[in-house]
Enzyme design. Structure first.
Site, PDB file in Angstrom:
ATOM      1  N   GLU A 156      32.812  95.805  21.914  1.00  0.00           N
ATOM      2  CA  GLU A 156      33.610  95.348  20.776  1.00  0.00           C
ATOM      3  C   GLU A 156      34.241  96.458  19.934  1.00  0.00           C
ATOM      4  O   GLU A 156      33.871  96.662  18.782  1.00  0.00           O
ATOM      5  CB  GLU A 156      32.758  94.469  19.847  1.00  0.00           C
ATOM      6  CG  GLU A 156      32.197  93.247  20.531  1.00  0.00           C
ATOM      7  CD  GLU A 156      31.587  92.250  19.547  1.00  0.00           C
ATOM      8  OE1 GLU A 156      31.433  92.585  18.360  1.00  0.00           O
ATOM      9  OE2 GLU A 156      31.268  91.142  19.970  1.00  0.00           O
ATOM     10  N   GLU A 193      28.544  88.214  25.777  1.00  0.00           N
ATOM     11  CA  GLU A 193      27.718  87.722  24.661  1.00  0.00           C
ATOM     12  C   GLU A 193      28.192  86.332  24.281  1.00  0.00           C
ATOM     13  O   GLU A 193      29.394  86.078  24.243  1.00  0.00           O
ATOM     14  CB  GLU A 193      27.852  88.604  23.405  1.00  0.00           C
ATOM     15  CG  GLU A 193      27.188  89.948  23.487  1.00  0.00           C
ATOM     16  CD  GLU A 193      27.356  90.756  22.188  1.00  0.00           C
ATOM     17  OE1 GLU A 193      27.542  90.159  21.103  1.00  0.00           O
ATOM     18  OE2 GLU A 193      27.294  91.992  22.279  1.00  0.00           O
TER      19      GLU A 193
HETATM   20  C1  GBH Z   1      28.437  90.776  18.193  1.00  0.00           C
HETATM   21  O1  GBH Z   1      29.423  90.906  17.233  1.00  0.00           O
HETATM   22  C2  GBH Z   1      27.751  92.087  18.400  1.00  0.00           C
HETATM   23  O2  GBH Z   1      28.147  92.688  19.616  1.00  0.00           O
HETATM   24  C3  GBH Z   1      26.263  91.990  18.349  1.00  0.00           C
HETATM   25  O3  GBH Z   1      25.722  93.256  18.197  1.00  0.00           O
HETATM   26  C4  GBH Z   1      25.860  91.051  17.218  1.00  0.00           C
HETATM   27  O4  GBH Z   1      24.485  91.032  16.983  1.00  0.00           O
HETATM   28  C5  GBH Z   1      26.332  89.686  17.599  1.00  0.00           C
HETATM   29  O5  GBH Z   1      27.689  89.676  17.883  1.00  0.00           O
HETATM   30  C6  GBH Z   1      26.069  88.616  16.546  1.00  0.00           C
HETATM   31  O6  GBH Z   1      26.768  88.898  15.380  1.00  0.00           O
HETATM   32  O7  GBH Z   1      35.312  83.854  11.581  1.00  0.00           O
HETATM   33  O8  GBH Z   1      33.355  83.486  10.199  1.00  0.00           O
HETATM   34  O9  GBH Z   1      33.492  82.541  12.346  1.00  0.00           O
HETATM   35  C7  GBH Z   1      30.143  89.698  17.008  1.00  0.00           C
HETATM   36  C8  GBH Z   1      31.115  89.851  15.927  1.00  0.00           C
HETATM   37  C9  GBH Z   1      31.310  87.424  15.724  1.00  0.00           C
HETATM   38  C10 GBH Z   1      32.610  88.952  14.411  1.00  0.00           C
HETATM   39  C11 GBH Z   1      32.187  86.301  15.265  1.00  0.00           C
HETATM   40  C12 GBH Z   1      33.499  87.840  13.991  1.00  0.00           C
HETATM   41  C13 GBH Z   1      33.616  85.475  13.512  1.00  0.00           C
HETATM   42  C14 GBH Z   1      33.115  85.082  12.169  1.00  0.00           C
HETATM   43  N1  GBH Z   1      31.968  88.707  15.675  1.00  0.00           N
HETATM   44  N2  GBH Z   1      32.782  86.591  14.015  1.00  0.00           N
HETATM   45  S1  GBH Z   1      33.888  83.631  11.546  1.00  0.00           S
END
Ligand code: GBH
Length: 454
Positions: A163, A359
């Site tokens: 990411e 993931e």
């Molecule tokens: C991943 O990031 C990471 O790779 C991992 O380390 C982490 O633990 C895992 O996900 C869980 O967070 O617009 O309010 O719905 C994911 C990052 C997830 C960021 C979805 C943006 C949308 C939030 N992304 N998120 S929302």
């Protein structure tokens, strides 16, 4: 129909989120070690000093995976554990940890999938400017070589970055992840170019030093938008929402697909992005794009959710507002299973590579019940709905290679600390005890049936 016979059923974790042993056996500091000591950065002042203590409990963790019938494990290597200064001296004890972990996995019949960078940059390199430093691609290549020389006699699957959207966006633009900076757009664009070069040099290094056959990819993320109906217009609008750069320059510019994927798969930045950023572009040297676009074997994609899209009268993209009361996770992220049908479909059409979901999962407020078990029906419901959509994508011709549930166990959820639980295994942080949740047993049944029972 269902998944292919060789479909890969896995779980994922990352080094800083589970390992602990932050100050042991010669490990160097990472930017996350340092960030967590700054007051107000992380929920309740939590940190990864101990985390799930996986560094000491990895044998037990591999055993648990085996018990759940898991076929593949995606983990990341802590760069400063292996190279305490990021470059130069190699820490044999750190390297031995991954060596032993890989042996343990192979012994249990679990295929290792190694991610080289899941955000824990060596602090010593951060002091030299981190990814802003034009030498950073070569630092990453040096580190890659150390890992590949040691592990590639047994490890076949490698991913470079996890990411880039998230660590550049949150870490260097929005200031919410380590190192907590709010850089200018000009700087983050230059940084992104170095990261893309680092990716390319790393891929070259993996192929050059691999001791056996290797498959190489990376694991980006993005909002996986989907159409409101099956009309041609809505589908087209949803697709464009994935592959168009925003119209205006915004702080969150990094949260897109094409600025990262197009250089890697096509060898050039997207036209609309070049136009948008024309006054802020980094220097692109002769030969850079050839390095960045080293051929890859697969596309990993981290999928959590997306937005529902409808086409306006002139085909414009309309982002629909969700009805009040629509399902959400504990972090208030919308639950949108269709993301796992349309996301892979659109990505496959454009990039034409086999797709792994590297993931997918959610945080729930799970509690240990009086019977000593952890009942997490919300997680089963979520995973079931998403997986059914992914299966449908496969049935409709997308090359779906595998699926990694996030996460094997509850862990350090970055700036949310231990306040969120993403695991199919519960971790009691006071004792380190693990309990396989109901969802873990459910996942086992899905793996045994190769998804036919979804
Ligand atoms: C991943 O990031 C990471 O790779 C991992 O380390 C982490 O633990 C895992 O996900 C869980 O967070 O617009 O309010 O719905 C994911 C990052 C997830 C960021 C979805 C943006 C949308 C939030 N992304 N998120 S929302």
């Amino acid at each position: 129909m269902s998944f292919n016979k060789d479909f890969v059923w896995g779980v994922a974790t990352s080094s800083y989120q589970i390992e602990g042993a932050a100050y042991e056996d010669g490990k160097g500091l990472s930017i996350w070690d340092v960030y967590c000591t700054q007051p107000g950065r992380v929920y309740e002042g939590h940190n990864g000093d101990v985390a799930c203590d996986h560094y000491h409990r990895y044998k037990e963790d591999v055993k648990m995976m085996k018990e759940m019938g898991i076929k593949a494990y995606r983990f990341s290597v802590s760069w400063p554990r292996v190279l305490p200064n990021g470059i130069g001296e190699v820490n044999e004890l750190g390297l031995a940890f991954y060596d032993n972990l890989v042996d343990e996995l192979i012994e249990a019949g679990i295929e290792p999938y190694v991610t080289l960078f899941h955000w824990d940059l060596p602090y010593e390199l951060h002091k030299k400017g981190g990814w802003m430093n034009p030498d950073s691609p070569m630092w990453f290549a040096e580190y890659t070589k150390v890992i590949v020389e040691r592990l590639s006699d047994r490890v076949k699957y490698f991913m470079t970055f996890n990411e880039p959207q998230c660590f550049v966006g949150l870490g260097y633009s929005q200031g919410l992840h380590a190192p907590g900076l709010k850089q200018s757009i000009r700087d983050t664009l230059e940084m992104a170019h170095h990261i893309l070069l680092a990716h390319g040099h790393s891929v070259k290094t993996i192929r050059e030093y691999a001791k056996g056959e290797v498959k190489v990819g990376f694991a980006p993320t993005a909002s996986m938008n989907y159409p409101a109906s099956d009309s041609k217009e809505d589908i087209e609008a949803a697709k464009r929402s994935l592959f168009e750069m925003p119209r205006e320059i915004r702080e969150e510019w990094a949260w897109n697909i094409t600025w990262w994927n197009d250089p890697i798969f096509f060898g050039h930045y997207p036209e609309d992005g070049l136009e948008l950023f024309k006054d802020y572009l980094p220097e692109i040297k002769e030969g850079d794009m050839e390095i960045i676009s080293q051929p890859l074997d697969f596309l990993g994609q981290n999928v959590y959710n997306g937005r529902e899209i409808k086409a306006g009268e002139n085909g414009e993209i309309i982002y629909l507002t969700r009805e009040a009361g629509s399902p959400k996770t504990a972090l208030n992220w919308p639950i949108t299973p269709k993301s796992l049908y349309w996301g892979p479909k659109f990505l496959y059409e454009r990039y034409k590579k086999p797709i792994y979901i590297t993931e997918n999962g959610l945080s729930c407020h799970d509690v240990v019940s009086l019977d000593g078990k952890v009942h997490d029906p919300n997680r089963i419901d979520f995973l079931q709905r998403y997986l059914r959509e992914f299966k449908r994508a496969g049935e409709d011709g997308v090359e779906v290679a595998g699926y990694f549930q996030w996460s094997l166990m509850d862990n350090f959820e970055w700036h949310s600390g231990y306040g969120e639980r993403f695991g199919i295994v519960y971790v009691d942080y006071a004792t380190g005890e693990r309990i396989i949740k109901d969802s873990g047993y459910w996942y086992k049944s899905v793996i045994e049936a190769n998804g036919k029972n979804l």
